[in-house]
Design an enzyme around this catalytic site. Sequence first.
Site, short mmCIF file in Angstrom:
data_model
loop_
_atom_site.label_atom_id
_atom_site.label_comp_id
_atom_site.label_asym_id
_atom_site.label_seq_id
_atom_site.Cartn_x
_atom_site.Cartn_y
_atom_site.Cartn_z
N ARG B 128 -15.57 22.65 27.68
CA ARG B 128 -15.78 21.20 27.72
C ARG B 128 -14.64 20.51 28.48
NH1 ARG B 128 -18.74 18.36 24.39
NH2 ARG B 128 -18.93 20.16 23.01
N THR B 129 -13.42 20.79 28.09
CA THR B 129 -12.26 20.13 28.71
C THR B 129 -12.10 20.58 30.16
OG1 THR B 129 -11.17 20.10 26.55
CG2 THR B 129 -9.79 19.72 28.47
N LYS B 158 1.47 41.78 31.11
CA LYS B 158 2.68 42.54 31.43
C LYS B 158 3.97 41.86 30.96
CE LYS B 158 0.17 44.27 35.44
NZ LYS B 158 -0.09 44.05 36.87
N ARG B 179 -4.08 24.54 29.57
CA ARG B 179 -4.44 24.64 28.15
C ARG B 179 -3.73 25.87 27.62
NH1 ARG B 179 -8.42 21.83 25.03
NH2 ARG B 179 -8.95 23.05 23.20
N HIS B 207 -3.03 16.80 22.74
CA HIS B 207 -4.17 16.83 23.64
C HIS B 207 -4.32 15.40 24.18
CE1 HIS B 207 -7.72 17.82 25.63
NE2 HIS B 207 -8.55 18.06 24.66
#
Lengths: 382, 382, 382
Positions: B128-129, B158, B179, B207
Amino acid sequence: MSAASLLFSCSMHVGVFHPKLAAKSSPWNLKPKTSFGHSGISEKSKLSRKGDEIMWRAGALHVESAPSSVGQKFQFDDVIEAQQFDRETLDAIFEVARSMESIESNSSGSQMLKGYLMATLFYEPSTRTRLSFESAMKRLGGDVLTTENAREFSSAAKGETLEDTIRTVEGYSDIIVMRHFESGAAKRAAATASIPVINAGDGPGQHPTQALLDVYTIEREIGKLDGIRVGLVGDLANGRTVRSLAYLLAKYQNVKIYFVSPNVVKMKDDIKEYLTSKGVEWEESADLIEVASKCDVVYQTRIQKERFGENIDLYEEARGKYIVNKDVLRVMQKHAVVMHPLPRLDEITVDVDSDPRAAYFRQAKNGLYIRMALLKVLLLGW
Amino acid sequence: MSAASLLFSCSMHVGVFHPKLAAKSSPWNLKPKTSFGHSGISEKSKLSRKGDEIMWRAGALHVESAPSSVGQKFQFDDVIEAQQFDRETLDAIFEVARSMESIESNSSGSQMLKGYLMATLFYEPSTRTRLSFESAMKRLGGDVLTTENAREFSSAAKGETLEDTIRTVEGYSDIIVMRHFESGAAKRAAATASIPVINAGDGPGQHPTQALLDVYTIEREIGKLDGIRVGLVGDLANGRTVRSLAYLLAKYQNVKIYFVSPNVVKMKDDIKEYLTSKGVEWEESADLIEVASKCDVVYQTRIQKERFGENIDLYEEARGKYIVNKDVLRVMQKHAVVMHPLPRLDEITVDVDSDPRAAYFRQAKNGLYIRMALLKVLLLGW
Amino acid sequence: MSAASLLFSCSMHVGVFHPKLAAKSSPWNLKPKTSFGHSGISEKSKLSRKGDEIMWRAGALHVESAPSSVGQKFQFDDVIEAQQFDRETLDAIFEVARSMESIESNSSGSQMLKGYLMATLFYEPSTRTRLSFESAMKRLGGDVLTTENAREFSSAAKGETLEDTIRTVEGYSDIIVMRHFESGAAKRAAATASIPVINAGDGPGQHPTQALLDVYTIEREIGKLDGIRVGLVGDLANGRTVRSLAYLLAKYQNVKIYFVSPNVVKMKDDIKEYLTSKGVEWEESADLIEVASKCDVVYQTRIQKERFGENIDLYEEARGKYIVNKDVLRVMQKHAVVMHPLPRLDEITVDVDSDPRAAYFRQAKNGLYIRMALLKVLLLGW
């Protein structure tokens, strides 16, 4: 080239604009790879859907890039392995890469590859490489079809051959950038495809664009390639990167290479013998400080834990042995640089980053310019 | 700003067009963040590869957007947390967002960000974002480098640090939308990057773009922010959204907030104390109908099952307690609206969707305008 | 259409440019689907954010594509199942598809869909289909929002309904291409969306664009559809493709279909009865060679292992029974072709690929033209 193949090429060419006719007269799996000779455009570009248009574009480009005479010499249809390039071709590619640096810094963005589609067919994830290629294509005004994990592609799931997958994808795009888990996969893809294929790493095999950006970085940072002294440090047994780099450096004059690595991951004999056969001086050393004081380039690599399996203690010992830190910087010459293919763990300490001689992030950036250059040359010619 | 740092900025600036020189004179990890002051362009934009070009563009843009005087005040280089914005900056962002509504409805599409590349670095999936940010960038003519799952990035696999990953990605793009699963990751990325970073959610942390779109939606739907009455309903203990929203509402006058939630997920004291300290009136209530009849905004949220672990019965009880349905609509005022950050389960019944006061899908759409506005301001200035 | 719905449509239309007003006067979930009648533009296009602009564009396009009179007849808002198209609509789509062949071969690339965004919402991976749609959109100058695995979308994870997901995504894009694991999902999405939806396969249900490209390929390769003889070979019981193809072929005159399949995967009675009811001649045969010698098209399909569960031996027996190889080619007529939906295993031997009558890779390419055509018609009208 023979009249026959010339004739054939033409039928192909026409075919591009009449798919059905083309299909009847020349099925996808047939593909001449000889050069037209009279221009720098790759055979595949000629046979691509761009047709005549290409001719004209390339013509225009000759002015702004290398002379058309250059084009004839450095003909290549695909980028499969570092060894395929001779010194002159490398120089020509680097010249284009340098011109890409200014194109990339131009805010309006280039439209050089407008209308072209690149398919990134990644059978194993490698975000770093994928983003670099996709950025290169988009910085030139082209667009991209992405597969972050092509293993989910029907092929893997249902047993389709790589060749069939390529024949499908080539219908949707103008160039394929492929990452695969099998050595030799890129060669197979290129043999099938009627459009250019770039190898973005095939298993333990090749990763040619990494090798090119390494040499390009040395040339940009040091200002020359002949007569340089390079210290290859860390995992020299398993590092695909350092092996390819050694191959490429052998194309230059009076190069001296120092191998500095824990005993368990020493450089293998095949490379040593190759260098000797090419008259490249090399030497093994256990003293990083002494080597660093003499070198133009200290090329550090990561000790690959995955290669040690059970022997964690062996890994830990190897891992801690040669670290590039402030002490190493202290002995390095002013003009020398530290390189690393990235990602790095702690084989280069973070306090090194702020030193102007820390070239590894510039090296990563150079990957963008090299990939822009290869996309340009493969799609538009020189 | 000091002559030293000015000098430095210049060397950086020049450096942009001569990577090697820049590299020698100013390694990536050094980065002045002070503002030039005489224009609305962010420091990072100035130091980005767009160089002078930016100056010109921004100059041009001052005409069509906010006056340059505005630019000087609302200087920000990154979007990390909702609290970083004062009321004036929010107003200025909302003004740009409103102008984006008409740009987005223009069929030919804007070319405002043509030539710019946004990297969406998502360490945990949030389609969605991600789609909302990518749509915003493309609606403005920019392009995108996507990673649906950056955990597969060499770093995670790694052991590369986030800082190293950022230094690599900033070489391929002009702005990073990240994110991450760790609180504070966005701040670390911004501290490293020489290009703007937008926090698209970092774990339990912030957010900010969600918080901005919530306030923007209230202003668009109700027509004002001062003097509004907002009912926050549902999971107020764990909801990142409602906590940020409460913070932002405290920047406005005569706001009254009602908390309506099951006992197990009540609003925490830190927010209550913050509101009190800011002179914001608040009240807890167990009667959704009564609150709904008084509010301009009923902000419903999902009870997050994942927070209840074993206690499914506790979850089921909490979940069923406050549902927005036709009964709630019946008592709401004509001008009032129902909001929800989405996704919703059954805390809002489907028969509410057809009511004009159901604002949650318009709210989601507003996320597009807010993100378009932030991308424009961060890359081109005011 | 009724005055009422016309009035309503207008309010929607205006609404597009004043989201809030639109929201008040016409919530997303209401949506008239009747045609305006006076032009070839789909209702959804009219109601899309492109508004009046579309009218003009479509007007311009009438010149280069089908006459506006055509437009009125072949009105469709979504592509949900193969059966939705009558013969005239198929002809019109094929006419547009043919024009796409030259557009695609034009190096500069079309800008027909510049400013339009397509969202590929794939709830199960199908790289082949996704790349084909994304290539189609980009070849026309449009751009794409991708989700390689929409199951990770909040919906799947947190229990959001497909309808809510669609209402969110339609705010970020102009057309949705959806692949789903549930039969009927595409119909539900289309009923919700105010923008066009194309079904890219919904579970065991429909895959209409595959059916369209199959019929288009026959018409392109053989030059006609009336009076053709088609041999459907392989897994006729489970093959979604052959069932849809049989449906579509029934729309043409004097078609004869031969079913050649192992007993365990015979064509089901529903299709046989449907063909009979439509007056289509059909015949079952166990002799591939004899059928191949009579047919214009030999349509081979893969025996789907996943359908046999434990009975590997049954699978192996069925799989080996009918192979298209050189022997089959030998008896086929000069003008006839071999088709296959791909991926193929060994049901067509590799030595067939080089024969001009091997049409399966051209067939895959035709998928691109069909998808380009559908995107153009749905977004710009005829």
